[in-house]
Scaffold this active site. Structure first.
Site, PDB file in Angstrom:
ATOM      1  N   LYS A 196      -2.403  10.965  10.890  1.00 38.70           N
ATOM      2  CA  LYS A 196      -1.052  10.425  10.870  1.00 38.70           C
ATOM      3  C   LYS A 196      -0.130  11.229  11.797  1.00 38.70           C
ATOM      4  O   LYS A 196      -0.223  12.456  11.891  1.00 38.70           O
ATOM      5  CB  LYS A 196      -0.498  10.464   9.446  1.00 38.70           C
ATOM      6  CG  LYS A 196      -1.296   9.630   8.452  1.00 38.70           C
ATOM      7  CD  LYS A 196      -1.152   8.147   8.711  1.00 38.70           C
ATOM      8  CE  LYS A 196      -1.828   7.324   7.621  1.00 38.70           C
ATOM      9  NZ  LYS A 196      -1.571   5.889   7.758  1.00 38.70           N
ATOM     10  N   HIS A 327      -7.402  -3.365   7.990  1.00 36.20           N
ATOM     11  CA  HIS A 327      -6.714  -2.290   7.270  1.00 36.20           C
ATOM     12  C   HIS A 327      -7.221  -2.152   5.838  1.00 36.20           C
ATOM     13  O   HIS A 327      -7.295  -3.133   5.099  1.00 36.20           O
ATOM     14  CB  HIS A 327      -5.209  -2.582   7.250  1.00 36.20           C
ATOM     15  CG  HIS A 327      -4.429  -1.686   6.345  1.00 36.20           C
ATOM     16  ND1 HIS A 327      -3.912  -2.107   5.137  1.00 36.20           N
ATOM     17  CD2 HIS A 327      -4.085  -0.384   6.465  1.00 36.20           C
ATOM     18  CE1 HIS A 327      -3.273  -1.107   4.555  1.00 36.20           C
ATOM     19  NE2 HIS A 327      -3.368  -0.050   5.327  1.00 36.20           N
TER      20      HIS A 327
END
Length: 397
Positions: A196, A327
């Site tokens: 991230k 996802h």
């Protein structure tokens, strides 16, 4: 002159048979469950560090279990993070009666029926996320009935899908632990790593990225995910700085609905742009694909309304030459990715493992399809223990 339909009926009856409508199986029992899966550690991505959301502590799971007159069963699920689980479950309960008496093989017909049953609340968002568990359960049942893994029912292009890990690289995790997680994932056979980014201090993003790239080496597949937290100017600056890291993609650099911004970014950078996980309908993905807004499409079957609309997205994306990287929910998406004509990626999250009695096999950088029919999963006792609400309609045979 007789109509074709009446001719078919007459022919079937003359020869002692039945029409498909007369002999078809029927859905007689529907069970919905709402469970909350707790996470061992609160999870933070860029949306938390920018103050827009609170850390994630649990995932709401909405299960649908279906059974037919002839004894066939199917299981599907939807989910929600931070908010919406109760709402999805409540709307699914409103829709459940509409399945009773339907032939479970008529999945598109049933999908349209459920969509119209909830039309007053729209055709995206929570309205279709409530349809997802039913639609996924119907596809699971159809493949079980055929005795095939779901990927084989679709017509698989491969028996395994290259797989990358996300769960070890969240922003709440200190860098030294991220590096340990990376090593563990590689030892366990993962094929790629995603970390991230998108926090307010862009220099810290680059520091963490540089350390992970150094640990992995120059060529091991590496992705980053900004979770929609950059504006257009920041995205282009960071994208240019990240070109040196040989990334597979930069994910969600901008707001999920900024088609124009994503298209400009995809045109300006050599690094591919990936987005789409937050979109909740075929039409939203259609805008993204036709707007040339990403190189990698990232639909989420539970979010877009189930497998039926996901297949439409796959078809459109393939016709326009896009890569696919669904996802979350690898338990569902493995089968869909295996049926995609262009080599896809699968996202590895171990979070949902406790919900099922069976587990997927990861080796040689890829996730492998089992020989179990359907999705290949049954609900665990732990899933039952985490369940807080249930609703049943119809009668089990």
């Amino acid at each position: 002159m007789t109509h074709a339909g009446s001719d078919a009926v007459s022919y079937a009856r003359h020869h002692g048979g039945k029409t498909a409508a007369e002999s078809g199986d029927r859905i007689v029992w529907v069970k919905l469950s709402l469970a909350f899966l707790p996470l061992a550690t609160p999870v933070s991505d860029a949306k938390v560090l920018t103050g827009r959301q609170k850390p994630l502590t649990e995932v709401a799971i909405i299960f649908a279990e279906l059974q037919t007159r002839d004894g066939f069963t199917g299981v599907g699920f939807s989910y929600s993070k931070r908010a919406g689980g109760q709402g999805i479950y409540a709307h699914a309960c409103e829709l459940a009666d509409a399945l009773l008496g339907e032939d479970p093989n008529d999945i598109s017909k049933i999908y349209t029926k459920l969509l119209w049953a909830g039309a007053s609340v729209g055709r995206s968002g929570m309205a279709v996320q409530a349809i997802s568990p039913f639609d996924i359960a119907l596809w699971d049942m159809k493949a079980r009935r055929a005795g095939l893994p779901l990927a084989k029912l679709f017509g698989a292009h491969r028996d395994s899908v290259q797989c990358y890990n996300t769960s070890g690289g969240f922003l709440h995790t200190p860098l030294d632990q991220v590096l340990k997680n990376v090593a563990i994932s590689r030892d366990n056979g993962i094929g790629g790593i995603k970390i991230k980014v998108g926090q307010p201090d862009t220099a810290e993003d680059l520091r963490r990225l540089s350390a992970v790239r150094q640990a992995l080496g120059d060529d091991f597949p590496l992705m980053v995910d900004a979770n929609q937290q950059w504006d257009r100017e920041t995205a282009i600056r960071m994208g240019r700085k990240m070109e040196a890291f040989n990334l597979v993609w930069i994910e969600e650099p901008l707001d999920a609905y900024d088609v124009e911004g994503h298209a400009a970014l995809a045109s300006a950078l050599d690094t591919p742009i990936a987005t789409g996980e937050m979109l909740t309908s075929f039409r939203e993905h259609e805008q993204l694909i036709l707007g040339h807004a990403s190189d990698v499409v990232q639909p989420d079957a539970p979010r877009v309304g189930g497998i039926t609309p996901f297949l439409q997205i796959m078809d459109l994306a393939a016709r326009h030459g896009r890569k696919l990287a669904p996802h979350f929910a690898m338990e569902i998406h493995l089968h869909l990715a295996a049926a995609y004509p262009i080599e896809p990626w699968l996202e590895h999250f171990e979070w949902l493992n406790p919900l099922f009695n069976e587990q997927l096999e990861l080796r040689d950088g890829r996730m492998w399809i089992s020989d179990r029919p359907g999705l290949g999963f049954s609900l665990s006792e732990q899933a039952r223990k985490w369940t807080v609400l249930t609703s049943e309609t119809g009668q089990r045979p």
